[in-house]
Each structure stands twice: as structure tokens, then as C-alpha cells.
Write a protein that holds these residues in place. Structure first.
Motif, PDB file in Angstrom:
ATOM      1  N   GLU A 139       0.840  -0.888   0.443  1.00 59.83           N
ATOM      2  CA  GLU A 139       0.089  -0.315   0.355  1.00 59.83           C
ATOM      3  C   GLU A 139       0.994   1.392   0.107  1.00 59.83           C
ATOM      4  O   GLU A 139       2.215   1.527   0.031  1.00 59.83           O
ATOM      5  N   GLN A 140       0.179   2.499   0.073  1.00 60.95           N
ATOM      6  CA  GLN A 140       1.097   3.794  -0.145  1.00 60.95           C
ATOM      7  C   GLN A 140       0.293   5.007   0.292  1.00 60.95           C
ATOM      8  O   GLN A 140      -0.824   4.580   0.544  1.00 60.95           O
ATOM      9  N   VAL A 141       0.964   5.198   1.297  1.00 60.40           N
ATOM     10  CA  VAL A 141       0.737   6.715   1.838  1.00 60.40           C
ATOM     11  C   VAL A 141       1.118   8.427   0.672  1.00 60.40           C
ATOM     12  O   VAL A 141       2.348   7.875   0.105  1.00 60.40           O
ATOM     13  N   ILE A 142       0.547   9.128   0.419  1.00 56.68           N
ATOM     14  CA  ILE A 142       0.880  10.004  -0.381  1.00 56.68           C
ATOM     15  C   ILE A 142       0.372  11.394   0.062  1.00 56.68           C
ATOM     16  O   ILE A 142      -0.815  11.705   0.512  1.00 56.68           O
ATOM     17  N   VAL A 143       1.019  11.772   0.405  1.00 63.35           N
ATOM     18  CA  VAL A 143       1.336  13.416   1.659  1.00 63.35           C
ATOM     19  C   VAL A 143       0.701  14.801   0.056  1.00 63.35           C
ATOM     20  O   VAL A 143       2.318  14.847  -0.631  1.00 63.35           O
ATOM     21  N   VAL A 144      -0.583  15.637   0.091  1.00 66.67           N
ATOM     22  CA  VAL A 144       0.059  16.340  -0.691  1.00 66.67           C
ATOM     23  C   VAL A 144      -0.420  17.848  -0.439  1.00 66.67           C
ATOM     24  O   VAL A 144      -1.186  18.132   0.400  1.00 66.67           O
ATOM     25  N   SER A 145       0.701  18.799  -0.792  1.00 68.49           N
ATOM     26  CA  SER A 145       0.177  20.063  -0.440  1.00 68.49           C
ATOM     27  C   SER A 145       0.272  20.579  -1.036  1.00 68.49           C
ATOM     28  O   SER A 145       0.911  21.291  -2.189  1.00 68.49           O
ATOM     29  N   VAL A 146      -0.486  21.789  -1.295  1.00 67.80           N
ATOM     30  CA  VAL A 146      -0.397  22.979  -1.559  1.00 67.80           C
ATOM     31  C   VAL A 146      -0.591  24.589  -1.389  1.00 67.80           C
ATOM     32  O   VAL A 146      -0.614  24.766  -0.504  1.00 67.80           O
ATOM     33  N   PRO A 147       0.280  25.530  -1.752  1.00 65.90           N
ATOM     34  CA  PRO A 147      -0.010  26.970  -1.209  1.00 65.90           C
ATOM     35  C   PRO A 147      -1.118  27.680  -1.403  1.00 65.90           C
ATOM     36  O   PRO A 147      -2.061  27.412  -1.695  1.00 65.90           O
ATOM     37  N   ALA A 148      -1.446  28.408   0.438  1.00 60.60           N
ATOM     38  CA  ALA A 148      -2.725  28.858   0.290  1.00 60.60           C
ATOM     39  C   ALA A 148      -2.160  30.172   0.505  1.00 60.60           C
ATOM     40  O   ALA A 148      -0.902  30.345   1.071  1.00 60.60           O
ATOM     41  N   ASP A 149      -3.017  30.875  -0.103  1.00 63.74           N
ATOM     42  CA  ASP A 149      -3.785  32.164  -0.165  1.00 63.74           C
ATOM     43  C   ASP A 149      -4.565  32.592   1.430  1.00 63.74           C
ATOM     44  O   ASP A 149      -5.411  32.074   1.436  1.00 63.74           O
ATOM     45  N   PRO A 150      -3.628  33.842   1.852  1.00 68.38           N
ATOM     46  CA  PRO A 150      -4.598  34.286   3.414  1.00 68.38           C
ATOM     47  C   PRO A 150      -6.548  34.355   2.620  1.00 68.38           C
ATOM     48  O   PRO A 150      -6.998  35.036   1.605  1.00 68.38           O
ATOM     49  N   GLY A 151      -7.320  34.001   3.681  1.00 70.31           N
ATOM     50  CA  GLY A 151      -8.734  34.456   3.251  1.00 70.31           C
ATOM     51  C   GLY A 151      -8.893  33.534   1.675  1.00 70.31           C
ATOM     52  O   GLY A 151     -10.618  33.182   2.051  1.00 70.31           O
ATOM     53  N   SER A 152      -8.551  32.545   1.560  1.00 66.18           N
ATOM     54  CA  SER A 152      -8.970  31.862   0.117  1.00 66.18           C
ATOM     55  C   SER A 152      -9.495  30.602   0.933  1.00 66.18           C
ATOM     56  O   SER A 152      -9.337  30.020   1.790  1.00 66.18           O
ATOM     57  N   MET A 153     -10.271  30.091   0.184  1.00 62.52           N
ATOM     58  CA  MET A 153     -10.952  28.820   0.603  1.00 62.52           C
ATOM     59  C   MET A 153      -9.872  27.806   0.568  1.00 62.52           C
ATOM     60  O   MET A 153      -9.016  27.262  -0.442  1.00 62.52           O
ATOM     61  N   ARG A 154     -10.098  26.644   1.488  1.00 63.18           N
ATOM     62  CA  ARG A 154      -9.019  24.987   1.482  1.00 63.18           C
ATOM     63  C   ARG A 154      -9.458  24.290   0.153  1.00 63.18           C
ATOM     64  O   ARG A 154     -10.329  24.496  -0.467  1.00 63.18           O
ATOM     65  N   THR A 155      -7.342  24.423   0.196  1.00 58.25           N
ATOM     66  CA  THR A 155      -7.643  22.845  -1.384  1.00 58.25           C
ATOM     67  C   THR A 155      -7.621  21.464  -0.600  1.00 58.25           C
ATOM     68  O   THR A 155      -6.666  21.816   0.544  1.00 58.25           O
ATOM     69  N   GLY A 167      -0.810  24.903 -12.457  1.00 59.93           N
ATOM     70  CA  GLY A 167       0.227  25.693 -12.197  1.00 59.93           C
ATOM     71  C   GLY A 167       0.574  25.823 -10.973  1.00 59.93           C
ATOM     72  O   GLY A 167       1.186  26.360 -10.200  1.00 59.93           O
ATOM     73  N   ALA A 168      -0.678  25.690  -9.925  1.00 64.65           N
ATOM     74  CA  ALA A 168       0.304  25.284  -8.470  1.00 64.65           C
ATOM     75  C   ALA A 168       1.023  24.546  -7.763  1.00 64.65           C
ATOM     76  O   ALA A 168       1.732  23.860  -8.248  1.00 64.65           O
ATOM     77  N   ASP A 169       1.949  25.105  -7.334  1.00 66.39           N
ATOM     78  CA  ASP A 169       2.965  24.427  -6.808  1.00 66.39           C
ATOM     79  C   ASP A 169       3.175  22.957  -5.725  1.00 66.39           C
ATOM     80  O   ASP A 169       2.780  23.200  -4.804  1.00 66.39           O
ATOM     81  N   LEU A 170       2.381  22.645  -6.624  1.00 67.39           N
ATOM     82  CA  LEU A 170       1.502  20.980  -5.547  1.00 67.39           C
ATOM     83  C   LEU A 170       2.956  20.701  -4.749  1.00 67.39           C
ATOM     84  O   LEU A 170       3.928  20.405  -5.611  1.00 67.39           O
ATOM     85  N   SER A 171       3.006  20.021  -3.914  1.00 66.96           N
ATOM     86  CA  SER A 171       4.475  18.992  -3.309  1.00 66.96           C
ATOM     87  C   SER A 171       3.738  17.572  -2.559  1.00 66.96           C
ATOM     88  O   SER A 171       2.762  17.921  -2.259  1.00 66.96           O
ATOM     89  N   VAL A 172       3.878  16.482  -3.615  1.00 69.64           N
ATOM     90  CA  VAL A 172       3.810  15.316  -3.415  1.00 69.64           C
ATOM     91  C   VAL A 172       5.215  14.860  -2.459  1.00 69.64           C
ATOM     92  O   VAL A 172       6.274  14.270  -2.746  1.00 69.64           O
ATOM     93  N   HIS A 173       4.584  14.247  -1.473  1.00 70.20           N
ATOM     94  CA  HIS A 173       5.942  12.941  -0.518  1.00 70.20           C
ATOM     95  C   HIS A 173       5.067  11.708  -0.465  1.00 70.20           C
ATOM     96  O   HIS A 173       3.697  11.636  -0.259  1.00 70.20           O
ATOM     97  N   ARG A 174       5.596  10.583  -0.658  1.00 67.50           N
ATOM     98  CA  ARG A 174       4.875   9.579  -0.571  1.00 67.50           C
ATOM     99  C   ARG A 174       5.991   8.625  -0.043  1.00 67.50           C
ATOM    100  O   ARG A 174       6.914   8.441   0.480  1.00 67.50           O
ATOM    101  N   LEU A 175       5.496   7.424   0.727  1.00 69.04           N
ATOM    102  CA  LEU A 175       5.986   6.093   0.846  1.00 69.04           C
ATOM    103  C   LEU A 175       5.194   4.941   0.989  1.00 69.04           C
ATOM    104  O   LEU A 175       3.953   5.195   1.211  1.00 69.04           O
ATOM    105  N   ASP A 176       5.349   4.146   0.364  1.00 71.01           N
ATOM    106  CA  ASP A 176       5.296   2.844   0.112  1.00 71.01           C
ATOM    107  C   ASP A 176       6.055   1.612   1.442  1.00 71.01           C
ATOM    108  O   ASP A 176       6.395   1.361   1.893  1.00 71.01           O
ATOM    109  N   LEU A 177       4.564   0.873   1.994  1.00 70.54           N
ATOM    110  CA  LEU A 177       4.287   0.089   2.776  1.00 70.54           C
ATOM    111  C   LEU A 177       3.949  -0.880   2.468  1.00 70.54           C
ATOM    112  O   LEU A 177       3.147  -1.559   1.338  1.00 70.54           O
TER     113      LEU A 177
END
Length: 657
Positions: free
Chosen positions: A582-598, A638-648
Motif C-alpha cells: 500500500e502507499q501513503v501520499i502527502v499532498v500540499s498546496v500553497p494557500a493564500d490568506p482568506g482563500s478557500m481550503r484546497t 500551475g499550483a506549486d503542488l508538493s508530493v511526498h510518498r511512502l510505499d508500505l
């Protein structure tokens, strides 16, 4: 594949002035005495030479040792990749260099293992590289005749250090002795020759691989894969132009991103390798004191610009160009103001077709630069003949239940029969490339059950491809990499059982990276540190063995926004009653103040039934329907998505573990 040796390793680009950079590029495809020819190396050396020249290395400072068919730049020195020629060229490049200079060594061809002759490896086997005149095991000399040992390249590393020369080495070959099963009709080749193929006596051949010693000096080694993986070559485009997957990915990043470190370069190449099929057949690696130094030639003028001839872009799949991408058009290589824009309408291995957009350029354009990269989440399936034969209800009945064709002429993935059930193999054509059970299993049920599993698997692969491409991030360079991104650390704490249930573990958390094995009842820890200068919206996804996807975080009604400098510690109990991959995937996206959550939480919760991922490109590229995304938005492309993975790999709890 590679152990952490110091040997040969494929070269790239260090620091130092480019006028004082010398490169030795070796591509071995035509073996004189071994039945082990490859098609990619003859193309790899030309691609690497072009890339180095784009980053400022002079043609006259490049030596290409490859087959006669290799494309060699005008002014470069050329020769054949025999053992003596390779050693002489590398030794000569180091001898001609001085303090602060750089020597780049690149090798594309077969690797193997042979008995350790001097005892320095500890594990009993040396890594060896195979020139074109390699003959196999010679009992008279107690070695594989004409092979190059890692110890010999270690000597060159020490010679470079003594002269104050920086060494960059890139190795697109493999050394793993791990067995694997090639799928039927596989369209890929592994760059590894077994001890048996070399004629090693059974009492000498072994699987143990030593560690080697770390040399002194300034160097960085880039490996095509981990020590227990294989390196592959594939045909690219309709013209079926063969290239090493690592070389293809690495050079495309180098041609596109000016300021990047060697570590970030390998990370970016790994992401680009995933875009072909969604899963990684091999995971490249990097080590050495220069790992976090900038790649040479980052300030080369016009590096990002690609040539344009009318409506033809002189770059294609090998350069990471995708259909639907938008490019800015320029009259001059160094112009600041675009003369117009164009859309990529068709892509081949080395070229692409353009459609000019209004307002049309008023001057002749000669260069283009990608400004908006389109996502490619296509998955094309095909059933092997053996797999079709195991469909009791017939192929047509299954095809009618699945929303994508199952008989693609040029598939990205193939359904095969593993002896007990159907399995999905990727572009490498290898069943269980990461170990037993690591290929996606589809079961052996009725047509409805198999169709559902295929839908889940395709959805998982499309998501992986989309994340891999979005993880390349920023619009202008195509990547969002570097020391400013968030950091994610994983740990495992050994679990205990009490009365048939999991008890609270009391061990010490052990850090894990990349791939890890855990028991049922162990606790997975995830530490997220927002080391960026702004807020990040974070989603943690869990890919189950059946390809369904769950959301581990955020839980319902919990904010997933982490402020600049903030941290989160998350702990998850692991439970398994069988061996699961199985796999864990951590995805993060920069957020602007007051913006909707991604968030990508709407992709979890019960999995992805067939057809639900058909619009994954739209999910990843535009704002989604708030009702569908549970009130959250998804960043536009164009969003600066960051992805980290762990294969388990999870195993059941056993008494005495």
C-alpha cells in the motif's frame, strides 16, 4: 541496481567554470561477445551530449564512446566503448583538469555483479560495468574479462580528488541480482546481466552486495535506481526511439530548469518517470558531497528556449512536452517579450506540432518556451493472450463494462495472468518489479468484479500521473523544487498484541523513507513541517492494496491548513491480515490568506469506482464543483503542488515478532 559504491556512476554537471568542464559519455548497445544488445544507449549519449551543450559545455570538451550509429555533435571526440578506450578517456579528462574544474562521466549500458577480488566489499560481490568487448567469466584470471570493476572507478574518483577536480557521474545501468518475471509481450529491457549469463561458476555467484568506502573530494553520483531495482529502457513515441528511462527524465529536467541542485534534479526526474505510467518501476538516487550543489550550467543563456521552425517545435516527448500545452513564442533566444503564443496539438519523440493563437506574431519566431503545461493522465490497457484465455465469460463482455478500451495497440499498461489471478504491469513489462505481490492485482472474479477492480486501478494510476505532473509545479520552469518546500518525515513504531487485539506500542519510533515494511499493530507516524514562507493546505491519502483510496487527513470538519512555520504530528494504526502493498501520499498546496481550503479529500472515502477518474485532469487543473469537492476548492493548474510518498509493505502480526 546500484549499491552505494563509488564507482563509475553516471556523470553530469558540477560547479566550476563551464570552460573547464570535460565530459566522457559512454553508450554500450552493441556487445561483441555477449548476447545482450540494447537499443537505448546509442540514443542516450546523443541526448546527453545535447543536454550538456545546452548547459554550456563546449562540444570539443565532450568525448562520446559509443556505437557507430550514435549521433555525435560536431567538434566532439568520438570512439568505440571498449574497456581500454573508456579508462583512457576518463583518465585523460581528469589529467587534463585542474583545481575547480569538473569532469562528467556518463554510462549507459549493462551492469552486473562479479566476485569481489580484494575483499573490500564485505558482501562478496563487486559491481561491474560492461564495455562492448566484455567476454564473460575467465577462470584463468578469475574475473569477467574486460569488465570494469567499481574499484577501478573508485581509483579515478580519488585521482580527481587529488587534483581538486569535481566529479559528476551518472549511471543508467543496474546491478541488482534480484530475480523478476518479465510479462508476456513486454516492451522494455532491463540493463542487467545475471552472473549465469556471464558464465560465473555457481560456487562463486552470489547475491550479497558490499557497501564500498566513501572517497574523499568533491563528487556527486546519480544512480538510475535503488540497489534492489532494475534500470529499464523503453521505446518513445510512434517512431519507437529507445532511451533509458532515467536518461530521458534526467535530461528533460536539465534542459528545462536552470537553477536546480543535484538532489532536486533526481527528485524531479523521479517524478517525471512516474508520469509515463503512474507507478515507479525504478527510483533513482543521489549521493556525495555535491548532492545539494547547483547543477552546472544553470546560467547558460536561453536554456529554457526550444527551437521553432514554422509550426514545428523541435522538442517533443523526450523534453517533457505534452499535448495541449501552451508555449510563448520568441523571435530571439534571449528576448524578454514574447511575440505570441501557440498550443501544442501533436507530440512525437523529438518534435511537436504547433497551432498559433491570436493575436498572431507580427515577426518571424524561432524559439518557444512552455508557459502552461497540460496534464496527461491517459491510461491505455491491453490484455495479454494468456490473460484473455482466462476470461471464462469472454473479452467482449468485460470490455462492455469498462469505460476505457482494453485493446490498445500501444498500451501504457498490460493485464497479465500471474497463475492465479489477473495483474496489471506497467511500461517496464515486469510482474512484481518491487518484490512479490507489488504489481496491482485485479482478482479472478466475474466480469462485474473484474471491471470494478480495473476501474479502481485506472483511477489510481491516473491520480498518480496527475500528482507526478502537478508535483513538477511552477508554470514558467515546470517544477516547484528546492530547499523552500515543506518537509515530511515518516516513522514506524513496533506494535504489540494483547488478547488478540493491538495494544499500545511502547517502542521507539524509527525513521523510514521511500519504502518500508511494517507489521500489523505497528503505528505509522507522519510529521509535517511547513518550512515554506506561506500557508499550506495538506491532504494525506492512503492507497489500499485493492487500489481504492482513503483520506487519512483531514478528517471531517477539521481544517487542513497549516500556517507558515507550523507543524503537525499524525499517527495511524496499521492493521493487516495478509501481506499488503500500500502507499501513503502527502499532498500540499500553497494557500493564500482568506482563500478557500484546497483538499483532495473528495478522492478518498470508499474508493474510486470505474469512470469516476475520467476527469482527473479537470480535477487537478481547475476549480471543482463545490458540491462534489465537499465545499473545498482545488487549485488551478500551475499550483506549486508538493508530493511526498511512502510505499508500505504490511505483514500480519505474528507471535514472537
Amino acid at each position: 541496481m546500484m549499491t552505494r559504491l563509488i564507482p563509475l556512476l553516471l556523470a553530469l554537471w558540477p560547479l566550476g567554470t563551464l570552460a573547464d568542464t570535460r565530459a566522457v559519455l559512454v553508450g554500450v548497445g552493441d556487445y561483441l561477445y555477449l548476447d545482450a544488445d540494447l537499443q537505448g544507449p546509442v540514443n542516450d549519449v546523443g541526448l546527453m551530449a545535447d543536454t550538456l551543450m545546452r548547459r554550456g559545455v563546449a562540444a570539443g570538451a565532450i568525448t562520446v564512446l559509443s556505437d557507430d550509429a550514435a549521433r555525435v555533435p560536431d567538434g566532439a571526440v568520438r570512439g568505440l566503448p571498449d574497456r581500454v578506450a573508456i579508462l583512457d578517456a576518463l583518465g585523460g579528462a581528469i589529467a587534463a583538469s585542474g583545481p575547480g574544474d569538473t569532469v562528467v562521466f556518463y554510462f549507459s549500458g549493462h551492469g552486473a555483479q562479479a566476485p569481489d577480488l580484494n575483499g573490500d566489499e564485505g558482501g562478496g560481490m563487486d559491481e561491474i560495468f560492461l564495455p562492448r568487448d566484455t567476454r564473460g567469466w575467465n577462470g584463468g584470471i578469475g574475473a569477467v574479462e574486460n569488465a570494469i570493476l567499481d574499484d577501478e572507478f573508485g581509483t579515478f574518483t580519488e585521482q580527481a580528488a587529488a587534483r581538486g577536480v569535481q566529479l559528476v557521474a551518472i549511471l543508467d545501468a543496474c546491478h541488482s541480482g534480484t530475480g523478476f518475471r518479465a510479462g508476456p509481450e513486454a516492451d522494455a529491457r532491463a540493463r542487467y546481466i545475471t552472473p549465469a549469463q556471464l558464465g560465473l561458476p555457481d560456487d562463486l555467484a552470489g547475491d550479497a552486495v558490499g557497501q564500498g568506502h566513501a572517497p574523499a573530494g568533491d563528487y556527486v553520483f546519480l544512480y538510475a535506481a535503488q540497489s534492489d531495482q532494475r534500470a529499464f529502457e523503453y521505446p518513445v513515441g510512434d517512431a519507437r526511439l529507445w532511451h533509458g528511462d532515467f536518461t530521458r527524465a534526467l535530461t528533460s529536467v536539465m534542459q528545462e530548469v536552470p537553477d536546480i541542485t543535484y538532489t532536486a534534479l533526481v527528485q524531479a526526474a523521479a517524478a517525471r518517470m512516474r508520469t509515463a505510467g503512474g507507478q515507479a518501476a525504478q527510483t533513482p538516487d543521489v549521493e556525495g558531497p555535491l548532492a545539494d550543489a547547483p547543477v552546472i550550467g544553470g546560467d547558460a543563456p536561453g536554456l529554457l528556449r526550444m527551437q521553432v521552425d514554422g509550426q514545428t517545435l523541435r522538442a517533443g516527448l523526450l523534453a517533457g512536452v505534452t499535448k495541449g500545452s501552451i508555449v510563448a513564442l520568441y523571435a530571439g533566444q534571449l528576448d524578454d517579450t514574447p511575440a505570441g503564443q501557440a498550443e501544442v496539438t501533436q507530440v512525437r519523440a523529438t518534435e511537436a506540432d504547433l497551432r498559433y493563437l491570436e493575436p498572431f506574431p507580427t515577426e518571424k519566431v524561432a524559439y518557444a518556451q512552455i508557459t502552461d503545461r497540460a496534464l496527461d493522465t491517459s491510461i491505455a490497457l491491453n490484455f495479454s493472450a494468456e490473460a484473455r484465455a482466462h476470461l471464462p465469460y469472454g473479452f467482449d463482455e468485460l470490455a462492455a463494462r469498462v469505460d476505457i478500451p482494453l485493446d490498445a495497440a500501444t498500451p501504457s499498461h498490460r493485464v497479465v495472468w500471474d497463475g492465479a489471478q489477473f495483474a496489471l504491469i506497467g511500461p517496464d513489462g515486469v510482474l512484481d518489479a518491487g518484490g512479490d505481490g507489488t504489481s496491482i492485482r485485479l482478482g479472478a472474479g466475474d466480469a462485474e468484479a473484474l471491471a470494478r477492480r480495473i476501474g479502481l486501478a485506472v483511477g489510481r494510476l491516473r491520480l498518480e500521473k496527475a500528482l507526478a505532473q502537478m508535483g513538477q509545479g511552477a508554470v514558467k520552469t515546470g517544477f516547484a523544487l528546492g530547499p523552500t518546500g515543506p518537509t515530511v518525515g515518516f516513522t514506524l513504531t513496533a506494535g504489540r498484541m494483547r488478547g488478540g487485539t493491538c495494544a499500545t506500542p511502547d517502542g521507539t519510533p524509527q525513521p523510514v523513507t521511500g519504502r518500508a515494511t511494517a507489521h500489523s499493530c505497528d503505528v505509522l507516524g507522519l510529521r509535517y513541517d511547513n518550512t515554506t514562507g506561506g500557508m499550506q493546505d495538506v491532504t494525506v491519502l492512503y492507497v489500499n492494496a485493492d487500489s481504492s483510496i482513503d483520506t487519512l487527513w483531514p478528517t471531517r470538519n477539521l481544517s487542513n491548513r497549516i500556517e507558515a512555520g507550523g507543524s503537525r504530528q499524525m499517527d495511524f494504526a496499521l492493521v493487516a491480515d495478509a501481506v499488503l502493498h500500500e502507499q501513503v501520499i502527502v499532498v500540499s498546496v500553497p494557500a493564500d490568506p482568506g482563500s478557500m481550503r484546497t483538499t483532495l479529500a473528495f478522492l478518498g472515502g470508499g474508493g474510486l469506482p470505474a469512470g469516476s477518474m475520467g476527469a482527473v485532469a479537470e480535477y487537478m487543473a481547475s476549480v471543482t464543483d463545490p458540491a462534489q469537492s465537499r465545499g473545498f476548492s482545488l487549485k488551478p493548474k500551475g499550483a506549486d503542488l508538493s508530493v511526498h510518498r511512502l510505499d508500505l509493505t504490511l505483514t500480519p502480526f505474528q507471535t514472537g515478532d
